[in-house]
Design an enzyme around this catalytic site. Structure first.
Site, PDB file in Angstrom:
ATOM      1  N   GLU A 124      -5.932  -4.609  10.328  1.00 57.64           N
ATOM      2  CA  GLU A 124      -4.914  -3.585  10.549  1.00 57.64           C
ATOM      3  C   GLU A 124      -5.223  -2.822  11.820  1.00 57.64           C
ATOM      4  OE1 GLU A 124      -2.764  -2.568   6.596  1.00 57.64           O
ATOM      5  OE2 GLU A 124      -4.370  -1.133   6.930  1.00 57.64           O
ATOM      6  N   ASN A 147       0.879  -1.170   0.000  1.00 55.61           N
ATOM      7  CA  ASN A 147       0.000   0.000   0.000  1.00 55.61           C
ATOM      8  C   ASN A 147       0.914   1.217   0.000  1.00 55.61           C
ATOM      9  OD1 ASN A 147      -1.771   2.064   0.471  1.00 55.61           O
ATOM     10  ND2 ASN A 147      -2.325   1.434   2.557  1.00 55.61           N
ATOM     11  N   LYS A 156       0.230   4.231  -0.327  1.00 54.11           N
ATOM     12  CA  LYS A 156      -0.370   5.453   0.224  1.00 54.11           C
ATOM     13  C   LYS A 156      -0.041   6.639  -0.703  1.00 54.11           C
ATOM     14  CE  LYS A 156      -0.225   3.309   4.702  1.00 54.11           C
ATOM     15  NZ  LYS A 156      -0.302   3.458   6.150  1.00 54.11           N
ATOM     16  N   HIS A 197      -9.705   1.556   4.392  1.00 50.62           N
ATOM     17  CA  HIS A 197      -8.455   1.730   5.139  1.00 50.62           C
ATOM     18  C   HIS A 197      -8.715   2.678   6.315  1.00 50.62           C
ATOM     19  CE1 HIS A 197      -4.396   2.844   6.231  1.00 50.62           C
ATOM     20  NE2 HIS A 197      -4.014   1.732   5.642  1.00 50.62           N
ATOM     21  N   SER A 233       2.813  -2.058  10.382  1.00 50.68           N
ATOM     22  CA  SER A 233       4.250  -2.186  10.643  1.00 50.68           C
ATOM     23  C   SER A 233       4.777  -3.599  10.403  1.00 50.68           C
ATOM     24  CB  SER A 233       4.598  -1.704  12.050  1.00 50.68           C
ATOM     25  OG  SER A 233       4.243  -0.331  12.199  1.00 50.68           O
ATOM     26  N   GLY A 291       2.059   2.404  10.720  1.00 50.83           N
ATOM     27  CA  GLY A 291       3.044   3.463  10.565  1.00 50.83           C
ATOM     28  C   GLY A 291       3.709   3.875  11.862  1.00 50.83           C
ATOM     29  N   GLU A 295      -7.116   5.047   7.447  1.00 51.00           N
ATOM     30  CA  GLU A 295      -6.863   6.468   7.152  1.00 51.00           C
ATOM     31  C   GLU A 295      -8.056   7.100   6.445  1.00 51.00           C
ATOM     32  OE1 GLU A 295      -3.056   5.781   5.270  1.00 51.00           O
ATOM     33  OE2 GLU A 295      -2.254   5.206   7.229  1.00 51.00           O
TER      34      GLU A 295
HETATM   35  P1  PGA Z   1       2.474   0.329   7.639  1.00 49.20           P
HETATM   36  O1  PGA Z   1       1.057   0.576   6.909  1.00 49.20           O
HETATM   37  O2  PGA Z   1       2.994  -0.990   7.116  1.00 49.20           O
HETATM   38  O3  PGA Z   1       3.325   1.495   7.214  1.00 49.20           O
HETATM   39  O4  PGA Z   1       2.206   0.290   9.092  1.00 49.20           O
HETATM   40  C1  PGA Z   1       0.176  -0.485   6.658  1.00 49.20           C
HETATM   41  C2  PGA Z   1      -1.102   0.048   6.077  1.00 49.20           C
HETATM   42  O5  PGA Z   1      -1.562   1.113   6.518  1.00 49.20           O
HETATM   43  O6  PGA Z   1      -1.693  -0.569   5.170  1.00 49.20           O
END
Ligand code: PGA
Length: 252
Positions: free
Chosen positions: A169, A9, A11, A98, A213, A175, A100
């Site tokens: 998630e 992903n 982003k 997601h 992460s 993140g 976010e």
């Molecule tokens: P991350 O993000 O691996 O940077 O924690 C995962 C995601 O949000 O899909």
């Protein structure tokens, strides 16, 4: 046996030049990472780069994904991108819900469910994200939250539900460098699997990904859990070597 899926992903990261280097790096190392075994690999890219990455991935085993799609079919929805538009670029996966988007764009469980439906009816596999915040985990609500989020998608998508991908998630792990332990993740994945089992006799073929992460160092342990069928990878998906190490851990 069901293959594991490793989906990057990206982003809101990338540029024409950076995308080219990243995809070429992944493509060049893919055979060595798979070492004769199998895993599905996808990159979910910003919409602006779908055309570019479609061309870059052509002839490789890397599948193309989007990060969102509209809940509407077409029309006066400025800024939105429809499932049919994604189809034009042979998009195979679309992330929906997601955290976010739930957080910064106020996406509700119901909206996410309709987006999943739009994707499914266009032949695109929705990667449905679910996950609790830190406050919800500390309040003992993890199970209730993820079940509520998945229930909306099951309710709206009934008989197609075995065609989705689910991504667990935990919001507090995204993140942040904090990862759910393999046991914590497996416990939630088992809850999600049971919920799918109650909805379809094909629940075993649904890939349930872990995200938050996941990185080159912790992927193998997470991916060895019985109900962890792959990863949705943010930060580590932007570095070819790290992404390839995760793919190698998923291959079997
Ligand atoms: P991350 O993000 O691996 O940077 O924690 C995962 C995601 O949000 O899909």
């Amino acid at each position: 046996m069901k293959q594991k899926l490793v989906a990057g992903n990206w982003k809101m990261n990338g540029s024409l030049a950076a995308n080219e280097a990243l995809v070429q790096g992944i493509a060049q190392g893919l055979n060595a990472a798979l070492a004769g075994q199998q895993a599905q690999v996808a990159v979910c890219v910003p919409a602006a780069y779908l055309s570019q990455v479609q061309q870059l991935t052509q002839g490789s085993a890397i599948e193309l994904g989007a990060q969102d799609l509209s809940s509407y079919e077409q029309g006066a929805y400025t800024g939105e991108i429809s499932a049919a538009m994604l189809q034009d670029f042979a998009v195979r996966f679309a992330i929906v819900g997601h955290s976010e988007r739930r957080q910064y764009h106020a996406e509700s469980d119901e909206l996410v469910a309709v987006k999943a439906q739009r994707a499914l009816s266009a032949g695109i596999t929705p990667i449905v994200c679910v996950g609790e915040t830190l406050a919800e985990r500390e309040a003992g609500q993890t199970e209730a939250v993820v079940k509520r989020q998945l229930a909306a998608v099951i309710h709206t998508n009934g008989h197609c539900i075995s065609e989705i991908v689910v991504a667990y998630e935990p919001v507090w792990a995204i993140g942040t460098g904090l990862t759910a332990t393999p046991e914590q993740a497996q416990a939630v994945h088992a809850v999600l699997r049971a919920q799918l089992q109650a909805a379809t006799s094909h629940a075993d073929r649904v890939q349930i990904l872990y995200g938050g992460s996941m990185n080159a160092a912790n992927a193998a342990q997470l991916l060895s859990q019985p109900d962890i069928d792959g990863g949705l990878i943010g930060g580590a998906a932007l570095k070819p070597a790290d992404f390839l190490t995760i793919i190698a851990a998923a291959a079997r």
